[in-house]
Write a protein that holds these residues in place. Structure first.
Motif, PDB file in Angstrom:
ATOM      1  N   THR A  79       0.925  10.705  15.062  1.00  0.00           N
ATOM      2  CA  THR A  79       1.402  10.663  16.245  1.00  0.00           C
ATOM      3  C   THR A  79       2.136   9.413  16.763  1.00  0.00           C
ATOM      4  OG1 THR A  79      -1.037  11.271  16.915  1.00  0.00           O
ATOM      5  CG2 THR A  79       0.202  10.250  18.699  1.00  0.00           C
ATOM      6  N   ARG A  80       2.170   8.323  16.153  1.00  0.00           N
ATOM      7  CA  ARG A  80       3.197   7.304  16.457  1.00  0.00           C
ATOM      8  C   ARG A  80       4.555   7.747  15.770  1.00  0.00           C
ATOM      9  NH1 ARG A  80       0.915   3.450  13.732  1.00  0.00           N
ATOM     10  NH2 ARG A  80       2.301   3.213  11.848  1.00  0.00           N
ATOM     11  N   VAL A  81       4.778   8.771  14.805  1.00  0.00           N
ATOM     12  CA  VAL A  81       5.766   8.791  14.295  1.00  0.00           C
ATOM     13  C   VAL A  81       6.541  10.308  15.114  1.00  0.00           C
ATOM     14  CG1 VAL A  81       7.149  10.210  12.628  1.00  0.00           C
ATOM     15  CG2 VAL A  81       5.597   8.163  11.853  1.00  0.00           C
ATOM     16  N   LEU A  82       5.536  11.045  15.634  1.00  0.00           N
ATOM     17  CA  LEU A  82       6.115  12.283  16.091  1.00  0.00           C
ATOM     18  C   LEU A  82       6.459  12.392  17.746  1.00  0.00           C
ATOM     19  CD1 LEU A  82       3.956  14.999  13.994  1.00  0.00           C
ATOM     20  CD2 LEU A  82       6.474  14.328  13.856  1.00  0.00           C
ATOM     21  N   THR A  83       5.524  11.581  18.342  1.00  0.00           N
ATOM     22  CA  THR A  83       5.651  11.408  20.026  1.00  0.00           C
ATOM     23  C   THR A  83       6.961  11.249  20.192  1.00  0.00           C
ATOM     24  OG1 THR A  83       3.335  11.017  19.936  1.00  0.00           O
ATOM     25  CG2 THR A  83       4.639  10.661  21.701  1.00  0.00           C
ATOM     26  N   PRO A  84       7.592  10.078  19.851  1.00  0.00           N
ATOM     27  CA  PRO A  84       9.048   9.749  20.219  1.00  0.00           C
ATOM     28  C   PRO A  84       9.949  11.086  19.982  1.00  0.00           C
ATOM     29  CG  PRO A  84       8.559   8.173  18.663  1.00  0.00           C
ATOM     30  CD  PRO A  84       7.162   8.871  18.911  1.00  0.00           C
ATOM     31  N   ILE A  85      10.163  11.450  18.755  1.00  0.00           N
ATOM     32  CA  ILE A  85      10.730  12.623  18.287  1.00  0.00           C
ATOM     33  C   ILE A  85      10.512  13.920  19.059  1.00  0.00           C
ATOM     34  CG2 ILE A  85      11.380  14.175  16.407  1.00  0.00           C
ATOM     35  CD1 ILE A  85      10.587  11.902  14.353  1.00  0.00           C
ATOM     36  N   LEU A  86       9.345  14.127  19.474  1.00  0.00           N
ATOM     37  CA  LEU A  86       9.165  15.378  20.414  1.00  0.00           C
ATOM     38  C   LEU A  86       9.592  15.089  21.829  1.00  0.00           C
ATOM     39  CD1 LEU A  86       5.591  16.138  19.215  1.00  0.00           C
ATOM     40  CD2 LEU A  86       7.704  17.491  18.744  1.00  0.00           C
ATOM     41  N   GLU A  87       9.371  13.997  22.262  1.00  0.00           N
ATOM     42  CA  GLU A  87       9.994  13.575  23.797  1.00  0.00           C
ATOM     43  C   GLU A  87      11.409  13.419  23.635  1.00  0.00           C
ATOM     44  OE1 GLU A  87       6.481  10.352  25.067  1.00  0.00           O
ATOM     45  OE2 GLU A  87       8.438   9.623  24.169  1.00  0.00           O
ATOM     46  N   ARG A 238      14.428  16.230  10.578  1.00  0.00           N
ATOM     47  CA  ARG A 238      14.943  15.368   9.498  1.00  0.00           C
ATOM     48  C   ARG A 238      14.356  13.921   9.491  1.00  0.00           C
ATOM     49  NH1 ARG A 238      20.099  15.679   9.816  1.00  0.00           N
ATOM     50  NH2 ARG A 238      20.266  13.853  10.977  1.00  0.00           N
ATOM     51  N   ASP A 239      14.357  13.525  10.907  1.00  0.00           N
ATOM     52  CA  ASP A 239      13.722  12.366  11.325  1.00  0.00           C
ATOM     53  C   ASP A 239      12.176  12.230  11.148  1.00  0.00           C
ATOM     54  OD1 ASP A 239      16.329  11.401  11.884  1.00  0.00           O
ATOM     55  OD2 ASP A 239      16.072  11.332  13.833  1.00  0.00           O
ATOM     56  N   ALA A 240      11.693  13.343  11.483  1.00  0.00           N
ATOM     57  CA  ALA A 240      10.309  13.524  11.352  1.00  0.00           C
ATOM     58  C   ALA A 240       9.513  13.745   9.973  1.00  0.00           C
ATOM     59  CB  ALA A 240       9.673  14.871  12.054  1.00  0.00           C
ATOM     60  N   THR A 241      10.368  14.172   9.177  1.00  0.00           N
ATOM     61  CA  THR A 241      10.218  14.331   7.683  1.00  0.00           C
ATOM     62  C   THR A 241      10.153  12.969   7.303  1.00  0.00           C
ATOM     63  OG1 THR A 241      10.641  16.523   7.353  1.00  0.00           O
ATOM     64  CG2 THR A 241      10.801  15.009   5.364  1.00  0.00           C
ATOM     65  N   GLY A 246       8.043  11.949   3.774  1.00  0.00           N
ATOM     66  CA  GLY A 246       8.318  12.864   3.290  1.00  0.00           C
ATOM     67  C   GLY A 246       9.756  12.954   2.573  1.00  0.00           C
ATOM     68  N   ARG A 247      10.279  13.927   1.784  1.00  0.00           N
ATOM     69  CA  ARG A 247      11.500  14.020   1.135  1.00  0.00           C
ATOM     70  C   ARG A 247      12.031  15.436   1.369  1.00  0.00           C
ATOM     71  NH1 ARG A 247      12.921  16.128  -3.648  1.00  0.00           N
ATOM     72  NH2 ARG A 247      10.557  16.549  -4.428  1.00  0.00           N
TER      73      ARG A 247
END
Length: 256
Positions: A79-87, A238-241, A246-247
């Motif tokens: 959640t902490r990683v994906l929320t700002p990316i999704l926003e 890319r940022d989310a991975t 991830g790689r």
């Protein structure tokens, strides 16, 4: 199917539309006899995964789910990683952005940020996305481990809309196209009037573990619109991975 798997699959029937479900309904949905379902519900209630309303006798997710979710988020901060990316993705594209990770046989939605437009796609939090019928599912499967992709192609592919691919040869061809261009599209294959575009999220092993996607009303789709979505989705995926540890494999490329 093993007893533990059958029991845990009962949890998948709870969603925003059905936060509470009765014993008879769960038996009907699962195709398991009521006595067996009741025993499974009781076992999960003892661990806190489910609880029963003492007045209505209906079942709902228990507080144990919250404890496990907190432990999961602490160890693997989705959640902490994906929320700002999704926003950012929803703001840049003007469309609904969502992320999903593999959950059992399909993808489970783990984050949604809706478009600010009045004409937008609504995605239910926690929605399960079939691998053969959604852009997210296609993006994941095309870049998943070979054995996972092979298993998907041997499944009975349920027809959800008139355009859902239900033939394994047709699905294999679509997966090859997705692999070649780096992203997947799906036009009304899961829900009428909805167009999806998705890219894989890769794990530390270089294989897909989920997908990042955009959902837009089909009426807004054009070549220029798709090009804009791809351009915005590529850096976001890319940022989310990378944010999830991830790689990105060398063979993965994005063709705008």
């Amino acid at each position: 199917m093993r007893t533990v798997e059958k029991a845990l699959r009962l949890l998948e029937y709870f969603d925003d539309q059905r936060p509470e479900i009765g014993l008879s309904e769960l038996a009907r949905l699962s195709g398991i006899d009521k006595a067996t379902v009741l025993r499974m519900l009781g076992d999960m209630a003892e661990t806190g995964l489910l609880e029963q309303d003492t007045t209505t006798r209906q079942w709902r997710l228990g507080a144990g789910i919250l404890r496990l979710a907190r432990l999961r988020e602490a160890a693997f901060p989705v959640t902490r990683v994906l929320t700002p990316i999704l926003e950012r993705l929803a703001e840049v594209t003007g469309e609904t952005a969502h992320a999903s990770l593999l959950s059992g046989r399909d993808l489970g939605t783990v984050g949604v940020v809706e478009s600010a437009r009045s004409n937008r796609v609504y995605i239910e939090p926690g929605l399960m996305l079939p691998l053969h019928a959604t852009a997210s599912g296609l993006a994941f499967t095309a870049f998943a481990r070979p054995e996972v992709r092979a298993q998907v192609l041997t499944r009975t592919l349920a027809r959800i809309t008139e355009t859902t691919p239900t033939d394994s040869a047709q699905l294999a061809s679509r997966l090859s196209e997705v692999e070649a261009r780096g992203y997947a599209t799906a036009d009304q294959t899961f829900e009428a009037e909805v167009f999806g575009l998705a890219m894989p999220l890769f794990g530390a092993d270089g294989f897909a573990m989920g997908a990042l996607a955009i959902a837009t009303p089909s009426s807004r789709v054009s070549d220029d619109h798709i090009a804009m979505l791809v351009s915005a989705l590529s850096p976001a995926a890319r940022d989310a991975t990378l944010g999830l540890g991830g790689r990105i494999p060398p063979h993965h490329r994005i063709a705008a």
